[in-house]
Design a protein around this motif. Structure first.
Motif, mmCIF file in Angstrom:
data_model
loop_
_atom_site.group_PDB
_atom_site.id
_atom_site.type_symbol
_atom_site.label_atom_id
_atom_site.label_comp_id
_atom_site.label_asym_id
_atom_site.label_seq_id
_atom_site.Cartn_x
_atom_site.Cartn_y
_atom_site.Cartn_z
ATOM 1 N N UNK A 166 -39.696 -30.440 41.539
ATOM 2 C CA UNK A 166 -39.567 -29.079 42.066
ATOM 3 C C UNK A 166 -39.960 -29.085 43.539
ATOM 4 N N UNK A 167 -39.235 -28.327 44.344
ATOM 5 C CA UNK A 167 -39.557 -28.225 45.770
ATOM 6 C C UNK A 167 -39.142 -26.839 46.258
ATOM 7 N N UNK A 168 -39.862 -26.295 47.229
ATOM 8 C CA UNK A 168 -39.557 -24.941 47.702
ATOM 9 C C UNK A 168 -39.931 -24.779 49.172
ATOM 10 N N UNK A 169 -39.340 -23.778 49.794
ATOM 11 C CA UNK A 169 -39.749 -23.377 51.146
ATOM 12 C C UNK A 169 -39.507 -21.885 51.298
ATOM 13 N N UNK A 170 -40.285 -21.259 52.197
ATOM 14 C CA UNK A 170 -40.094 -19.825 52.435
ATOM 15 C C UNK A 170 -39.638 -19.585 53.866
ATOM 16 N N UNK A 171 -39.074 -18.407 54.083
ATOM 17 C CA UNK A 171 -38.512 -18.043 55.379
ATOM 18 C C UNK A 171 -39.486 -17.163 56.142
ATOM 19 N N UNK A 172 -39.715 -17.490 57.408
ATOM 20 C CA UNK A 172 -40.539 -16.655 58.282
ATOM 21 C C UNK A 172 -39.899 -16.647 59.676
ATOM 22 N N UNK A 173 -38.858 -15.823 59.847
ATOM 23 C CA UNK A 173 -38.140 -15.814 61.120
ATOM 24 C C UNK A 173 -38.970 -15.230 62.259
ATOM 25 N N UNK A 174 -38.683 -15.683 63.466
ATOM 26 C CA UNK A 174 -39.366 -15.171 64.662
ATOM 27 C C UNK A 174 -38.337 -14.520 65.579
ATOM 28 N N UNK A 175 -38.751 -13.456 66.244
ATOM 29 C CA UNK A 175 -37.887 -12.814 67.236
ATOM 30 C C UNK A 175 -37.879 -13.649 68.515
ATOM 31 N N UNK A 176 -36.701 -13.815 69.105
ATOM 32 C CA UNK A 176 -36.568 -14.506 70.395
ATOM 33 C C UNK A 176 -36.449 -13.428 71.468
ATOM 34 N N UNK A 177 -37.407 -13.399 72.387
ATOM 35 C CA UNK A 177 -37.424 -12.358 73.412
ATOM 36 C C UNK A 177 -36.729 -12.822 74.693
ATOM 37 N N UNK A 178 -36.034 -11.907 75.312
ATOM 38 C CA UNK A 178 -35.426 -12.123 76.638
ATOM 39 C C UNK A 178 -34.483 -13.324 76.664
ATOM 40 N N UNK A 189 -40.671 -22.796 56.056
ATOM 41 C CA UNK A 189 -42.002 -23.376 55.846
ATOM 42 C C UNK A 189 -42.066 -24.031 54.480
ATOM 43 N N UNK A 190 -42.449 -25.286 54.457
ATOM 44 C CA UNK A 190 -42.626 -25.994 53.190
ATOM 45 C C UNK A 190 -43.629 -25.238 52.318
ATOM 46 N N UNK A 191 -43.295 -25.106 51.007
ATOM 47 C CA UNK A 191 -44.155 -24.335 50.103
ATOM 48 C C UNK A 191 -44.563 -25.241 48.932
ATOM 49 N N UNK A 192 -44.597 -24.732 47.725
ATOM 50 C CA UNK A 192 -45.083 -25.523 46.591
ATOM 51 C C UNK A 192 -44.051 -26.548 46.128
ATOM 52 N N UNK A 193 -44.539 -27.622 45.540
ATOM 53 C CA UNK A 193 -43.672 -28.667 44.993
ATOM 54 C C UNK A 193 -44.433 -29.427 43.918
ATOM 55 N N UNK A 204 -38.162 -34.079 50.243
ATOM 56 C CA UNK A 204 -38.226 -33.449 51.566
ATOM 57 C C UNK A 204 -36.935 -33.687 52.345
ATOM 58 N N UNK A 205 -36.399 -34.900 52.247
ATOM 59 C CA UNK A 205 -35.147 -35.200 52.965
ATOM 60 C C UNK A 205 -34.023 -34.269 52.496
ATOM 61 N N UNK A 219 -37.913 -26.711 60.476
ATOM 62 C CA UNK A 219 -38.626 -26.799 59.196
ATOM 63 C C UNK A 219 -40.069 -27.182 59.475
ATOM 64 N N UNK A 220 -41.002 -26.355 59.011
ATOM 65 C CA UNK A 220 -42.423 -26.591 59.252
ATOM 66 C C UNK A 220 -43.133 -27.043 57.978
ATOM 67 N N UNK A 221 -44.130 -27.889 58.125
ATOM 68 C CA UNK A 221 -44.944 -28.312 56.992
ATOM 69 C C UNK A 221 -46.369 -28.560 57.467
ATOM 70 N N UNK A 222 -47.304 -28.443 56.533
ATOM 71 C CA UNK A 222 -48.701 -28.704 56.850
ATOM 72 C C UNK A 222 -49.194 -29.878 56.011
#
Length: 224
Positions: A166-178, A189-193, A204-205, A219-222
């Motif tokens: 099992x593998x998962x990721x969540x979405x956390x979009x950022x606004x691009x200014x100017x 963002x990498x989530x539970x697996x 992950x690949x 894609x971000x991971x900690x």
């Protein structure tokens, strides 16, 4: 939370935000005091939170790792920088991913997978000294796929119909200014697996490929 085999009910504090113009007004301690009061009213006496700074006696420290999926866009919005004397075409080629995933039986998670995913996720997490103990309802709430919110995938064995990984990721979009062209940076963002038949590297690949194909830019991971 399960901490050293002891079950402790905790609150999770997530996204405490103070407007930039109010950050010198000592508003954060007021908000913390109020959220503490509300948590205590629910007969919960401990909470867990993260911070982008070093705080006294942290229980864990982790580092963010970023994997470019759309390197050209990341350079254009200033998220990444183009190395000296490297043309954009080569920079894009370095981060190129295959078009198709390689793991046989990899598919989006469905409601019918909840019992197996809950059981195996809890078993996988139990190896850690501190972890959440999920109920089936919580796994359904947090991990069943919702487009541009949460993406979860299982690996189903074709011979036994068993959920092995099992593998998962969540979405956390950022606004691009100017910026004239780009308005949103789509961040995964990498989530539970949990792993079984396959390695975390292989999962992950493939999840990088899935995120890229869905239109995510990075894609971000900690390493926690």
């Amino acid at each position: 939370m399960n901490i050293n085999s002891h079950k402790i009910l905790k609150a999770e504090i997530n996204f405490l935000c103070v407007h930039k113009s109010l950050r010198t007004k000592r508003l954060a301690p007021v908000l913390i005091k109020e959220v503490t009061r509300r948590v205590n009213r629910c007969v919960i006496w401990q909470a867990i939170y993260t911070a982008g700074i070093v705080i006294p006696t942290p229980i864990a420290i982790t580092t963010y790792w970023h994997r470019s999926l759309n390197p050209k866009k990341l350079v254009e919005v200033g998220f990444s920088s183009l190395p000296k004397q490297m043309p954009m075409s080569r920079f894009v080629k370095i981060y190129q991913l295959p078009k198709e995933t390689s793991i046989v039986g990899l598919r989006p998670m469905e409601p019918k997978d909840l019992p197996a995913v809950t059981k195996k996720l809890n078993a996988f997490l139990s190896q850690f000294k501190m972890h959440i103990q999920f109920t089936e309802a919580e796994v359904g709430h947090f991990l069943l796929p919702r487009e541009w919110v949460i993406e979860s995938f299982v690996v189903e064995d074709s011979q036994t119909d068993e959920i092995t990984d099992f593998v998962s990721f969540y979405s956390l979009p950022s606004s691009v200014l100017k910026h004239e062209t780009h308005k949103i940076l789509n961040v995964a963002y990498s989530y539970y697996y949990f792993t079984g038949k396959h390695t975390l590297t292989d999962l992950t690949k493939d999840v990088l490929i899935l995120a890229k194909n869905k239109g995510y830019d990075v894609f971000n991971a900690l390493d926690v």
